[in-house]
Design an enzyme around this catalytic site. Sequence first.
Site, PDB file in Angstrom:
ATOM      1  N   SER A  72      40.748 -11.275  49.789  1.00 27.23           N
ATOM      2  CA  SER A  72      41.824 -12.121  50.292  1.00 27.23           C
ATOM      3  C   SER A  72      41.248 -13.428  50.829  1.00 27.23           C
ATOM      4  O   SER A  72      40.089 -13.488  51.245  1.00 27.23           O
ATOM      5  CB  SER A  72      42.562 -11.403  51.429  1.00 27.23           C
ATOM      6  OG  SER A  72      43.446 -12.269  52.105  1.00 27.23           O
ATOM      7  N   TYR A  90      42.776  -6.430  58.964  1.00 24.31           N
ATOM      8  CA  TYR A  90      42.937  -6.775  57.555  1.00 24.31           C
ATOM      9  C   TYR A  90      41.840  -7.740  57.106  1.00 24.31           C
ATOM     10  O   TYR A  90      41.189  -7.538  56.075  1.00 24.31           O
ATOM     11  CB  TYR A  90      44.318  -7.398  57.337  1.00 24.31           C
ATOM     12  CG  TYR A  90      44.623  -7.781  55.917  1.00 24.31           C
ATOM     13  CD1 TYR A  90      45.072  -6.833  55.006  1.00 24.31           C
ATOM     14  CD2 TYR A  90      44.485  -9.101  55.485  1.00 24.31           C
ATOM     15  CE1 TYR A  90      45.369  -7.183  53.695  1.00 24.31           C
ATOM     16  CE2 TYR A  90      44.785  -9.458  54.187  1.00 24.31           C
ATOM     17  CZ  TYR A  90      45.225  -8.501  53.289  1.00 24.31           C
ATOM     18  OH  TYR A  90      45.511  -8.850  51.985  1.00 24.31           O
TER      19      TYR A  90
END
Length: 256
Positions: A148, A161
Amino acid sequence: MTYKPFDLTGKVALVTGGNGGIGFGMVEAMAQAGADIVIWGSNPKKNADAEAKLAPLGVRVLTQVVDVSDEHAVAAGMVEAVAKMGRVDTVIANAGIGIGAPSFSEFSTEAYRKVLAVNLDGVFFTFREACKHMITRPGGGSLVAISSLSALDGAPRNEAYAATKGALIPMVRAIAVEHARYGVRANCILPGWIATDMTAGAQGNDKFNDNVIKRVPMRRWGEPKDFGGMAVYFASDASSFHTGDSVLIDGGYGVF
């Protein structure tokens, strides 16, 4: 003569979380390029719906209910996939969850552990089992981890995350170096702001769109189909000398 390295006919691609979002965008493109498909997802209905969407393409499709945070389920799922499909040439570790908190100081240990179990442990287990298969046969294979943009920039209230996505980059590099001798390649794809179920709340937030999406040089949200070409590339012979890399697909946001 026609340039054919992007032809995936005869290859098998397995995608975790391949029943929706970015995962299905990649699955659909690889199927259109001729690959047979294995989808791992935890929702049987979404698996069935994804399989139905692929039916017109005429490729073989196997769906499996696999919890990637469960190493025994991952091992059994990989054995079943290889047995039923005959081989697995590409494995894309896409399954992931995002759990945030009002602030870092309020981030619960339970949420932190849950995110790590899926986003980091799940990739580790999936790639470990894939490597067991790929190093024992001619031709090696291709591993792709979906990281990401948050691995590179600050992701407030999403520290768990971000930590998992950042950790995938050195994991993939280590796998790439160790397994190159077997013809196994490993790379990362880093998505930016993509319109999926995970970002549904932000998509409908006018303030977020004004403050963030307007700063994306491409001036739009990314879409799952934007990842199809890169999936086909990494699954194909066109990327046979490409390993240990991290590719950012974010409409230019990270460099603006």
